[in-house]
Design a protein around this motif. Structure first.
Motif, mmCIF file in Angstrom:
data_model
loop_
_atom_site.group_PDB
_atom_site.id
_atom_site.type_symbol
_atom_site.label_atom_id
_atom_site.label_comp_id
_atom_site.label_asym_id
_atom_site.label_seq_id
_atom_site.Cartn_x
_atom_site.Cartn_y
_atom_site.Cartn_z
ATOM 1 N N UNK A 1 -41.350 5.728 -38.113
ATOM 2 C CA UNK A 1 -41.963 6.534 -37.064
ATOM 3 C C UNK A 1 -41.915 8.020 -37.424
ATOM 4 N N UNK A 2 -40.781 8.491 -37.880
ATOM 5 C CA UNK A 2 -40.647 9.899 -38.255
ATOM 6 C C UNK A 2 -41.466 10.226 -39.507
ATOM 7 N N UNK A 3 -41.567 9.301 -40.422
ATOM 8 C CA UNK A 3 -42.405 9.518 -41.607
ATOM 9 C C UNK A 3 -43.873 9.654 -41.194
ATOM 10 N N UNK A 4 -44.306 8.849 -40.223
ATOM 11 C CA UNK A 4 -45.667 8.954 -39.719
ATOM 12 C C UNK A 4 -45.893 10.328 -39.101
ATOM 13 N N UNK A 5 -44.946 10.790 -38.310
ATOM 14 C CA UNK A 5 -45.076 12.093 -37.657
ATOM 15 C C UNK A 5 -45.233 13.192 -38.708
ATOM 16 N N UNK A 6 -44.427 13.161 -39.739
ATOM 17 C CA UNK A 6 -44.514 14.174 -40.794
ATOM 18 C C UNK A 6 -45.839 14.096 -41.551
ATOM 19 N N UNK A 7 -46.303 12.895 -41.835
ATOM 20 C CA UNK A 7 -47.526 12.716 -42.622
ATOM 21 C C UNK A 7 -48.795 13.059 -41.847
ATOM 22 N N UNK A 8 -48.833 12.784 -40.553
ATOM 23 C CA UNK A 8 -50.079 12.892 -39.795
ATOM 24 C C UNK A 8 -50.159 14.121 -38.895
ATOM 25 N N UNK A 9 -49.140 14.938 -38.861
ATOM 26 C CA UNK A 9 -49.123 16.107 -37.972
ATOM 27 C C UNK A 9 -50.311 17.030 -38.239
ATOM 28 N N UNK A 10 -50.601 17.321 -39.489
ATOM 29 C CA UNK A 10 -51.690 18.246 -39.828
ATOM 30 C C UNK A 10 -53.043 17.680 -39.420
ATOM 31 N N UNK A 11 -53.267 16.410 -39.674
ATOM 32 C CA UNK A 11 -54.542 15.792 -39.292
ATOM 33 C C UNK A 11 -54.709 15.789 -37.773
ATOM 34 N N UNK A 12 -53.632 15.515 -37.059
ATOM 35 C CA UNK A 12 -53.695 15.542 -35.596
ATOM 36 C C UNK A 12 -53.955 16.966 -35.104
ATOM 37 N N UNK B 1 -55.669 27.653 -31.136
ATOM 38 C CA UNK B 1 -54.578 27.253 -32.028
ATOM 39 C C UNK B 1 -53.296 26.914 -31.265
ATOM 40 N N UNK B 2 -52.929 27.760 -30.331
ATOM 41 C CA UNK B 2 -51.676 27.554 -29.604
ATOM 42 C C UNK B 2 -51.751 26.339 -28.678
ATOM 43 N N UNK B 3 -52.886 26.182 -28.039
ATOM 44 C CA UNK B 3 -53.070 25.002 -27.188
ATOM 45 C C UNK B 3 -53.083 23.732 -28.037
ATOM 46 N N UNK B 4 -53.683 23.807 -29.229
ATOM 47 C CA UNK B 4 -53.711 22.657 -30.134
ATOM 48 C C UNK B 4 -52.294 22.295 -30.585
ATOM 49 N N UNK B 5 -51.471 23.302 -30.877
ATOM 50 C CA UNK B 5 -50.077 23.032 -31.250
ATOM 51 C C UNK B 5 -49.328 22.352 -30.113
ATOM 52 N N UNK C 1 -48.352 15.067 -27.868
ATOM 53 C CA UNK C 1 -48.791 13.778 -28.401
ATOM 54 C C UNK C 1 -47.699 13.131 -29.233
ATOM 55 N N UNK C 2 -47.086 13.888 -30.137
ATOM 56 C CA UNK C 2 -46.052 13.315 -31.007
ATOM 57 C C UNK C 2 -44.823 12.887 -30.222
ATOM 58 N N UNK C 3 -44.463 13.641 -29.197
ATOM 59 C CA UNK C 3 -43.341 13.220 -28.347
ATOM 60 C C UNK C 3 -43.677 11.901 -27.677
ATOM 61 N N UNK C 4 -44.884 11.789 -27.168
ATOM 62 C CA UNK C 4 -45.290 10.540 -26.509
ATOM 63 C C UNK C 4 -45.354 9.375 -27.496
ATOM 64 N N UNK C 5 -45.785 9.648 -28.721
ATOM 65 C CA UNK C 5 -45.843 8.596 -29.740
ATOM 66 C C UNK C 5 -44.438 8.115 -30.085
ATOM 67 N N UNK C 6 -43.517 9.050 -30.288
ATOM 68 C CA UNK C 6 -42.137 8.667 -30.607
ATOM 69 C C UNK C 6 -41.519 7.886 -29.455
ATOM 70 N N UNK C 7 -41.680 8.387 -28.238
ATOM 71 C CA UNK C 7 -41.123 7.681 -27.084
ATOM 72 C C UNK C 7 -41.796 6.319 -26.878
ATOM 73 N N UNK C 8 -43.118 6.278 -27.108
ATOM 74 C CA UNK C 8 -43.828 5.008 -26.985
ATOM 75 C C UNK C 8 -43.379 4.014 -28.035
ATOM 76 N N UNK C 9 -43.138 4.502 -29.253
ATOM 77 C CA UNK C 9 -42.650 3.626 -30.318
ATOM 78 C C UNK C 9 -41.287 3.050 -29.995
ATOM 79 N N UNK C 10 -40.443 3.871 -29.419
ATOM 80 C CA UNK C 10 -39.112 3.377 -29.031
ATOM 81 C C UNK C 10 -39.189 2.446 -27.833
#
Length: 162
Positions: free
Chosen positions: A9-20, A31-35, A41-50
């Motif tokens: 899960x963490x490897x996915x976050x590191x690999x796909x952060x730029x594309x997202x 830019x700031x709103x996108x960040x 999104x990544x917090x929700x993905x990590x929590x959803x994965x768990x």
């Protein structure tokens, strides 16, 4: 990609952060709103994965979460913060052309759903079926949003370039 453990899960976050981030920037145009959008999104993905224990297609889950978070943010009548910063001391790099700026400005004037469809279809290069599945729409609705969004972009670009 299938997620079974936290390391994957963490490897996915590191690999796909730029594309997202790129997709998020095209969706919201700031830019700031996108960040913030990618972070949420990544917090929700990590929590959803768990929470789910296993995600069969983490890429689709992350994209759907990104788009749904963006659309939900546009439904609010207020924004959590309205940033008004001071002008920078130096000019930014001229890495972007005038045409790119005009396209992004025109993209920002579309409805949230039209923008989501155009970004998923033409930036992320998803099929009509994949876009429909991600957004929870019918295929014909995706085609309609894409056609209307492209027509609006063309009309605005024609006015700008004349």
């Amino acid at each position: 990609m299938r997620i079974d453990d936290d390391a994957t899960l963490y490897a996915f976050v590191e690999d796909r952060r730029t594309a997202l981030f790129r997709s998020a920037y095209l969706l919201c145009g700031d830019r700031h709103e996108a960040e913030d959008l990618v972070q949420t999104t990544l917090v929700r993905v990590v929590l959803g994965g768990r929470r789910h224990g296993r995600l069969d297609n983490i890429e689709a889950y992350a994209r759907k979460t990104l788009v749904n978070t963006f659309i939900a943010s546009r439904r609010r009548f207020w924004r959590r913060e309205q940033a008004y910063g001071e002008l920078p001391d130096h000019a930014g790099a001229e890495a972007d052309t005038d045409t790119g700026l005009m396209v992004r400005a025109a993209l920002a004037r579309l409805t949230a759903r039209q923008r989501a469809v155009l970004v998923l279809r033409y930036w992320d290069d998803l099929s009509v079926e994949a876009t429909a599945e991600l957004l929870g729409m019918r295929k014909n609705t995706v085609k309609s949003h894409a056609a209307r969004g492209l027509a609006a972009l063309r009309a605005e670009m024609a006015e700008e370039l004349v």
